[in-house]
Scaffold this motif. Structure first.
Motif, PDB file in Angstrom:
ATOM      1  N   ILE A 740      38.805 -18.634  13.865  1.00 18.55           N
ATOM      2  CA  ILE A 740      38.216 -18.573  15.203  1.00 18.55           C
ATOM      3  C   ILE A 740      38.984 -17.585  16.064  1.00 18.55           C
ATOM      4  O   ILE A 740      38.399 -16.803  16.826  1.00 18.55           O
ATOM      5  CB  ILE A 740      38.194 -19.978  15.834  1.00 18.55           C
ATOM      6  N   TYR A 741      40.305 -17.603  15.948  1.00 15.30           N
ATOM      7  CA  TYR A 741      41.130 -16.646  16.708  1.00 15.30           C
ATOM      8  C   TYR A 741      41.252 -15.318  15.978  1.00 15.30           C
ATOM      9  O   TYR A 741      41.115 -14.252  16.578  1.00 15.30           O
ATOM     10  CB  TYR A 741      42.512 -17.240  16.946  1.00 15.30           C
ATOM     11  N   ASP A 742      41.482 -15.356  14.663  1.00 17.20           N
ATOM     12  CA  ASP A 742      41.770 -14.128  13.921  1.00 17.20           C
ATOM     13  C   ASP A 742      40.577 -13.189  13.876  1.00 17.20           C
ATOM     14  O   ASP A 742      40.755 -11.977  13.722  1.00 17.20           O
ATOM     15  CB  ASP A 742      42.204 -14.467  12.486  1.00 17.20           C
ATOM     16  N   HIS A 743      39.358 -13.720  13.998  1.00 20.88           N
ATOM     17  CA  HIS A 743      38.183 -12.853  13.908  1.00 20.88           C
ATOM     18  C   HIS A 743      38.203 -11.783  14.991  1.00 20.88           C
ATOM     19  O   HIS A 743      37.925 -10.609  14.722  1.00 20.88           O
ATOM     20  CB  HIS A 743      36.912 -13.698  14.027  1.00 20.88           C
ATOM     21  N   ASN A 744      38.522 -12.160  16.212  1.00 14.99           N
ATOM     22  CA  ASN A 744      38.621 -11.197  17.309  1.00 14.99           C
ATOM     23  C   ASN A 744      39.567 -11.772  18.355  1.00 14.99           C
ATOM     24  O   ASN A 744      39.136 -12.450  19.295  1.00 14.99           O
ATOM     25  CB  ASN A 744      37.241 -10.917  17.918  1.00 14.99           C
ATOM     26  N   GLU A 775      49.797 -16.981   9.793  1.00 15.22           N
ATOM     27  CA  GLU A 775      49.074 -16.126   8.848  1.00 15.22           C
ATOM     28  C   GLU A 775      47.782 -15.601   9.464  1.00 15.22           C
ATOM     29  O   GLU A 775      47.055 -16.326  10.152  1.00 15.22           O
ATOM     30  CB  GLU A 775      48.756 -16.950   7.594  1.00 15.22           C
ATOM     31  N   ASP A 776      47.503 -14.333   9.215  1.00 13.60           N
ATOM     32  CA  ASP A 776      46.245 -13.722   9.641  1.00 13.60           C
ATOM     33  C   ASP A 776      45.221 -13.942   8.533  1.00 13.60           C
ATOM     34  O   ASP A 776      45.257 -13.296   7.489  1.00 13.60           O
ATOM     35  CB  ASP A 776      46.437 -12.235   9.918  1.00 13.60           C
ATOM     36  N   GLN A 798      55.105 -11.709  21.153  1.00 12.10           N
ATOM     37  CA  GLN A 798      55.074 -13.135  20.858  1.00 12.10           C
ATOM     38  C   GLN A 798      54.364 -13.393  19.535  1.00 12.10           C
ATOM     39  O   GLN A 798      53.554 -12.588  19.070  1.00 12.10           O
ATOM     40  CB  GLN A 798      54.340 -13.895  21.964  1.00 12.10           C
ATOM     41  N   LYS A 799      54.659 -14.537  18.979  1.00 12.09           N
ATOM     42  CA  LYS A 799      53.987 -14.934  17.758  1.00 12.09           C
ATOM     43  C   LYS A 799      52.586 -15.428  18.075  1.00 12.09           C
ATOM     44  O   LYS A 799      52.287 -15.858  19.196  1.00 12.09           O
ATOM     45  CB  LYS A 799      54.789 -16.011  17.041  1.00 12.09           C
ATOM     46  N   LYS A 800      51.731 -15.364  17.049  1.00 11.69           N
ATOM     47  CA  LYS A 800      50.331 -15.725  17.233  1.00 11.69           C
ATOM     48  C   LYS A 800      50.173 -17.164  17.721  1.00 11.69           C
ATOM     49  O   LYS A 800      49.420 -17.437  18.666  1.00 11.69           O
ATOM     50  CB  LYS A 800      49.583 -15.519  15.914  1.00 11.69           C
TER      51      LYS A 800
END
Length: 1313
Positions: A740-744, A775-776, A798-800
């Motif tokens: 959900i986050y990694d997509h965009n 992880e991405d 910052q980290k994801k």
């Protein structure tokens, strides 16, 4: 869930003969038909409409001329190029197909009643008028003769062990009276039975069965013999058993028919004569009779030939042929061929084609020949939007079974709803109009088209019985009569519903090689009638018609694979060739049985699947192992015979990229491929959804969510900001929520408020937060499609996980902190460094100030939730770290801890002073920096404890910042720190600490031990030291500097502080510092040293340097020559791979490890055990590999490494040689200087020229794969394996990189040239 679809039909009436046809056989090699009557036998080609050969059976007296003769069998024998006939008079005749001659090979006086050849054509079985069986070989040599009717059961007789009696056994629902019931008497065969035996062979030719009328009972009985003529079994008494008998080619069942008191059934028998299943024919008890049963070649279709038992008003009898298939233990009536009541149109004989399983040949009594070719198809709605219900229609006699897969998955033979029609259905089509694809039209045997549409009335959530209606059935809207004359059954085929009130149908053309395309629309003159608006003659036999619902394009396929485009949306429809974007005509190489239109790379294309599993896109073969395919929403879904299902996005691929995409093996994260059950076929794909419906070979259904469809749908939802739909799908299908986050990421962070509003559920938000990982997923688990664009958020360092947690937390706190309380706590805890203190503080605030209103969360609930997220011991310790004992007690009470464990400790802490209390807590929690801070505030009496803590935890830097620089505590800490640095081999830093805290003696000792002579002299003069001790210190330091090859600094100490100029000059001469030595000689006026020490040292240095350079040059030339030889031998061996299977020559050991994978040298794996050692040992092990021993596997690399070392060593001598040349010239040693300059200059030139030769070929590119027309399998394997060597080490890089020579350094003296 497949139907039989008529691909093409051939109707010919050119064959005319006397009498009526009695026997029919199809020739395998030529495709012609053999038709025999009571007068002649004819070979006829239905494709050309020509008689190939013909012979009279009455001319030679084989049959009577009055037409009263009768044939009982006909069989084509390809091996002898003849046809075998058997007459009722007892003659067995061979008809030579080449010479058209008839030959009687045998005769039976009592006559013959049937003839049947084994499938392998090695045996023939004849039944005689005397109720006997004659078995003969293919050369008509008798094997055995025996009676049909035998009293013995056969070798397979059942064994009874005698346990119990019938009266004492359990009889189920029939009750005890079943024990006293007498066996029902078997009724004799019906009057219409022809009393002829029926002989049928099993598919493997090992058994044959004979059904004959028993003389004693008058009823039919089936007996089974093996090919040696030994009786195997006799059927149990079957009341109402009829004459039809046919053994399933691939299986152990025989089909026959049985008339029950209330129904008419097709029954199945096993080889032991026992019944094994049945199905009911759709007729009343005495309505029709079954003349014959015929299995097709692959046992998938059973043809039932029926006639009316009673004649009509005018004495006419109706005849029909039904085609039945089975799926999931249910028999479906798929096709009905109604031949009407005209006796001339009734079938006289029929047979299945032996080569094409779905081709049926029929010869009518009027000598008309009909050939039907069917294909398997799945009738599904063609819609592409969410309004389409993914309907699949299954024909079952006079019913259409419809399943709406969008609403529910109902396994066959059940369905969502049934559509009942007045007569049997032959074709089904869905409307090809967007938003109307759920409408259905059924073409029935009586020539009517029934149109069904959706119920648009008021919808109720529940029916009267309380059940919810998931799928609403279609309602009959209209019934149209087709005003087209149909000369033969199934004259209209390929019915296609283009739009409301417009149908397309295909019929036989004016020529056998043409077709007629008709546009049907409602007639304006006659109500409820479809008339021909226009018709078009197509040059070729149309075998498929398909339309794309999106583009409205209609494509036709001819029987030779040609593709045509129908231009139908105009007044006069026309057909044109199918062309690609470049204008070239496109056709299928071979005809396809299943077709579909799609867009590949932006160009419309016709896909086709042949009956041999080849998938084509126009003239391009995509794959050769495809069992089924479907096109839906820009995706191509195929199942293969390797039991996989692949899903490809057509818009992202070109036509050339499709074959390799279908052929590639799936990687670990290949979303396009998944394994499926053996034999799975695609039924349909739910549009705008992720579901793919597969049917297994036994008929049951499975729904799979193909990863490619799932990810495509998720990406679409996320692009449209439909977070809730995406979340629900991912949660159900176990897709990682990080997508959900990694997509965009940028879009997500800009729409966190929408994300929270759509999810709404606190549990769902918490689930998303707890699933977050660094992880991405778009790089590892779900790679982005090629060409997919997205926006990365601005880099913040910052980290994801921290970014997402902070963004959601800020939005939740701004929206409603009370409602999102648990999610806010989750955001704090889930960060890469959990903020447990902040979370605990929020819980403490909830306890101090309880919130009000709906949805509020109490402190107890929040703490209980925290205990669910965090280990209770960790939470207890973090609460202790807040120094809030109320919070500690609250956490401890919610945990499972024993009060005896924590109460004494807490009570002890409460009695301590505040700073010492916090020190004790921090030390307990191993937060030593904080503990030191609090301990430093406790006063002087606790300094020894602080010093001990600093030493134990090496907190020297932190401790020095806590105390004033002028305090005794600071000095004590500095001294302790200095001792620690000395132990760590950092004496110079220790000396600096001691010097600044006024400990010069210890500082001098530290400086002297590490050779920091300038600091040591400064400290010594600050003390101050007496002159003699200072001189002694200087000599000691000078000795250490001399050992470190720092002669100038050693001479400075000896000259300035030890006051010994002679010793200083000698140190400079020893260190080859010629100019500095001359300076001191003239400074102190010691010319005598020039003669005694300087000049001899210069001559000796010149001699030594020349000898060293000559030695290096000799070694260099030797290595250079050896390297050239090694490379030459390696090249010869490499080229030999082109002509030999492997390096079997004597020089095979000369291969290096990188280029020889087949060598058996003892050096090949000498260091294979070295893996996880230290870097020092690893470098040492790598150096060991570079052995200069001749024949070693890496000798070429070792030589290159040695040559590079020599060049580097000699090049570094430029400055040293220049200084020596200046000194030699100064003292008139010109010859020595010229010789040294000449030798050194030649050495540099030699090495500089050799660099190009030695490093001319790159080490990495030298090992190119050996391929080509002359290469062998082993040579290609070896050359490619050497490409798969491990990553290049640092030493390999050094070897492959040529050394750089400092040509810009000017070292030569002009006066020495």
């Amino acid at each position: 869930m497949r139907n039989l679809k008529l691909l093409k039909s051939l109707q010919t009436s050119e064959l005319q003969g006397q009498g009526s046809p009695q026997c029919l056989s199809s020739r395998v090699d030529t495709g012609t038909l053999l038709v025999a009557s009571q007068y002649s036998i004819t070979e006829f080609n239905p494709q050309l409409g020509q008689v190939v050969s013909e012979a009279s059976l009455t001319g030679d007296g084989f049959l009577p001329e009055d037409g009263s003769g009768f044939l009982v069998g006909l069989r084509d024998l390809p091996e002898v190029e003849s046809a075998c006939l058997a007459t009722a008079d007892g003659d067995v005749i061979l008809f030579n197909l080449n010479t058209c001659q008839l030959e009687c090979v045998g005769s039976v006086d009592s006559g013959l009643t049937s003839m049947s050849w084994s499938p392998d054509e090695e045996l023939v079985v004849l039944t005689t008028g005397q109720e006997t069986i004659i078995m003969m070989t293919k050369t008509f040599e008798p094997i055995a003769e025996f009676s049909i009717h035998q009293d013995d059961f056969g070798e397979g007789k059942f064994i009874t062990v005698g346990w119990g009696k019938k009266e004492t056994q359990f009889h189920g629902s029939e009750g005890k009276q079943a024990a006293q019931r007498k066996a029902q008497e078997v009724q004799p065969a019906p009057e219409w039975d022809d009393r002829r035996p029926r002989v049928t062979w099993r598919g493997d030719g090992q058994l044959f069965a004979v059904g004959a009328v028993c003389p004693q009972t008058g009823a039919r009985k089936v007996r089974v013999w093996n090919r040696e003529g030994v009786l195997q079994a006799t059927s149990e008494p079957v009341n109402g058993l009829e004459q039809a008998l046919c053994w399933k080619p691939s299986g152990s069942l025989m089909a026959s028919t049985q008339r029950h008191p209330n129904k008419h059934s097709v029954i199945f028998m096993e080889k032991n004569g026992l019944l094994h299943g049945d199905f009911t024919l759709p007729f009343n008890k005495d309505q029709a009779k079954v003349k014959e049963l015929l299995w097709n070649n692959d046992s998938t279709v059973l043809a039932v030939w029926l006639e009316d038992l009673t004649a009509g008003e005018h004495g006419d009898i109706n005849t029909c042929v039904q085609l039945w298939t089975v799926g999931n233990y249910h028999w479906y009536l798929k096709q009905s061929l109604d031949f009407g009541k005209d006796p001339q149109n009734a079938p006289a004989c029929m047979c299945w084609d032996p080569e094409r399983p779905l081709r049926l040949h029929v010869v009518t009594r009027g000598w008309g020949i009909l050939t039907y070719d069917w294909g398997w198809t799945t009738e599904k709605s063609p819609g592409l939007d969410a309004s389409d219900n993914a309907n699949v229609a299954v024909i079952d006699g006079d019913k259409v079974l419809v399943t709406t897969f969008r609403q529910c998955v109902v396994p066959p033979p059940m369905c969502s709803f049934e559509l009942q029609l007045s007569s049997a259905v032959n074709q089904v089509t869905f409307l090809c109009r967007p938003q109307g694809t759920n409408q259905l039209a059924a073409f029935t045997v009586n020539g009517n088209i029934s149109v069904f549409s959706q119920d648009l009335g008021e919808k109720h959530d529940k029916d009267a019985d309380g059940f919810r209606t998931v799928s609403r059935p279609l309602l009959l809207k209209n019934i149209f009569r087709v005003a087209v004359h149909q000369e033969a059954p199934l004259s209209l085929r390929h019915l296609l519903w283009l739009q409301d009130g417009l149908f397309v149908a295909i019929s036989c053309g004016l020529l056998p090689t043409s077709s007629t395309l008709m546009m049907l629309c409602p007639s304006q003159d006659v109500a409820d009638t479809l008339s021909v608006r226009s018709q078009l003659e197509v040059d070729g036999v149309v075998v498929s018609v398909v339309q794309c619902c999106q583009t409205r394009t209609v494509a036709l396929q001819l029987e030779d694979g040609q593709i045509r485009k129908l231009l139908w949306d105009c007044l006069e429809p026309s057909v044109e060739e199918w062309r690609d974007s470049s204008g070239c005509s496109i056709n299928f190489p071979v005809p396809c049985t299943q077709t579909a239109l799609c867009s590949v790379g932006g160009e419309e294309c016709l896909l086709g699947l042949t009956n041999r599993s080849h998938l084509y896109a126009a003239d391009v073969e995509l794959a050769s192992n495809v069992s089924s395919f479907a096109v839906c929403n820009d995706f191509l879904i195929v199942t293969t015979h390797s039991h996989t299902c692949r899903c490809l996005q057509l818009s992202a691929l070109s036509l050339k990229e499709l074959p390799p995409a279908l052929a590639q093996d799936g990687g670990q994260n290949d979303e396009t491929l998944r394994r499926v059950e053996r034999g799975s076929r695609v039924v349909t794909v739910v549009p705008q959804d992720t579901r793919v419906i597969l049917q297994m070979p036994r008929g049951n259904l499975e729904t799979v969510h193909h990863r490619a469809l799932v990810l495509a749908q998720l990406r679409k939802w996320l692009d449209d900001l439909k977070f809730r739909d995406a979340f629900e799908c991912m949660r159900k299908l176990r897709i990682n929520l990080n997508l959900i986050y990694d997509h965009n990421p940028k879009v997500f962070l800009e729409n966190t408020d929408m994300f929270l509003m759509q999810l709404s559920s606190i549990n769902h938000i918490n689930l998303f937060l707890t699933e977050l990982r660094e992880e991405d997923t778009t790089s590892s688990m779900y790679p982005r499609p090629e060409g997919c664009t997205f926006q990365q958020p601005p880099a913040s360092g910052q980290k994801k996980v921290d970014v997402v947690c902070d963004a959601l937390r800020r939005t939740m706190e701004a929206t409603d902190p009370n409602r999102f309380c648990l999610s806010i706590l989750t955001a704090h805890v889930k960060k890469s460094v959990p903020e447990l203190e902040i979370a605990l503080q929020k819980v403490h605030e909830l306890r101090a100030n309880p919130p009000e209103g709906d949805g509020r969360v109490s402190a107890e609930e929040a703490l209980k939730y925290l205990l669910f997220l965090v280990n209770v011991n960790d939470l207890y310790e973090h609460s202790l770290g807040t120094y809030d004992f109320d919070l500690v007690l609250m956490v401890a009470e919610k945990s499972q801890k024993d009060p005896k464990e924590y109460l004494p400790f807490l009570n002890m802490l409460k009695n301590l002073e505040v700073n010492y209390q916090r020190y004790t807590i921090d030390k307990h929690l191993k937060r030593y920096s904080k503990a030191l801070l609090h301990l430093s505030k406790c006063g002087k009496e606790h300094f020894p404890e602080a010093l001990q803590l600093v030493k134990e935890q090496t907190l020297y830097s932190e401790a020095l910042r806590l105390y004033p620089t002028d305090s005794a505590h600071y000095k004590a800490l500095s001294c302790a720190y200095a001792e620690h640095l000395v132990e760590q081999q950092q004496a110079e830093q220790a000396g600096l600490l001691l010097w600044r805290c006024q400990e010069p003696a210890r500082a001098l000792q530290a400086f002297a031990s590490c050779g920091s002579w300038r600091n040591a002299i400064c400290v010594a003069q600050q003390i101050p030291l007496p002159p003699d001790q200072l001189a002694l210190l200087a000599r000691d330091l000078a000795g250490k500097l001399t050992e470190q090859r720092r002669p100038v600094e050693a001479a400075m100490l000896l000259d300035q502080y030890a006051k010994d100029c002679e010793e200083a000059i000698l140190a400079l001469i020893t260190g080859a510092a010629w100019e500095e030595a001359l300076r001191l000689i003239h400074l102190h006026d010691r010319a005598d040293i020039t003669e005694t020490d300087l000049k001899p040292a210069l001559l000796e240095a010149a001699s030594t340097q020349m000898l060293f350079v000559e030695t290096q040059v000799a070694t260099f030339m030797r290595h250079r020559t050896r390297l050239a030889l090694v490379r030459e031998q390696k090249e010869k061996a490499r080229l030999s791979l082109l002509d030999e299977d492997g390096p079997d020559c004597a020089d095979a050991e000369l291969y290096s490890e990188a280029s020889s994978v087949m060598t058996s040298s003892k050096y090949s794996h000498s260091n294979s055990r070295i893996s996880s050692r230290s870097s020092k040992n690893r470098r040492k092990a790598e150096r060991k590999k570079l052995s200069l021993k001749e024949g070693s596997p890496m000798e070429d690399r070792a030589l290159m490494f040695a040559l590079g070392e020599i060049i580097t060593t000699v090049d570094k001598m430029r400055e040293e040689v220049q200084a020596l040349l200046k000194a030699l010239v100064l003292f008139h040693f010109d010859k020595q200087a010229e010789k040294l300059q000449l030798i050194f200059g030649e050495a540099l030139c030699t090495m500089e020229e050799a660099i190009v030769e030695i490093w001319s070929q790159n080490l990495q590119s030298s090992h190119t794969p050996v391929t080509g027309p002359n290469s062998t399998a082993n040579s290609i394997m070896a050359s490619f394996q050497q490409q798969q060597t491990p990553a290049t080490s640092q030493q390999d890089v050094e070897v492959s990189t040529p050394p750089k020579m400092r040509s810009t350094v000017k070292w030569k003296l002009t006066i020495c040239n």
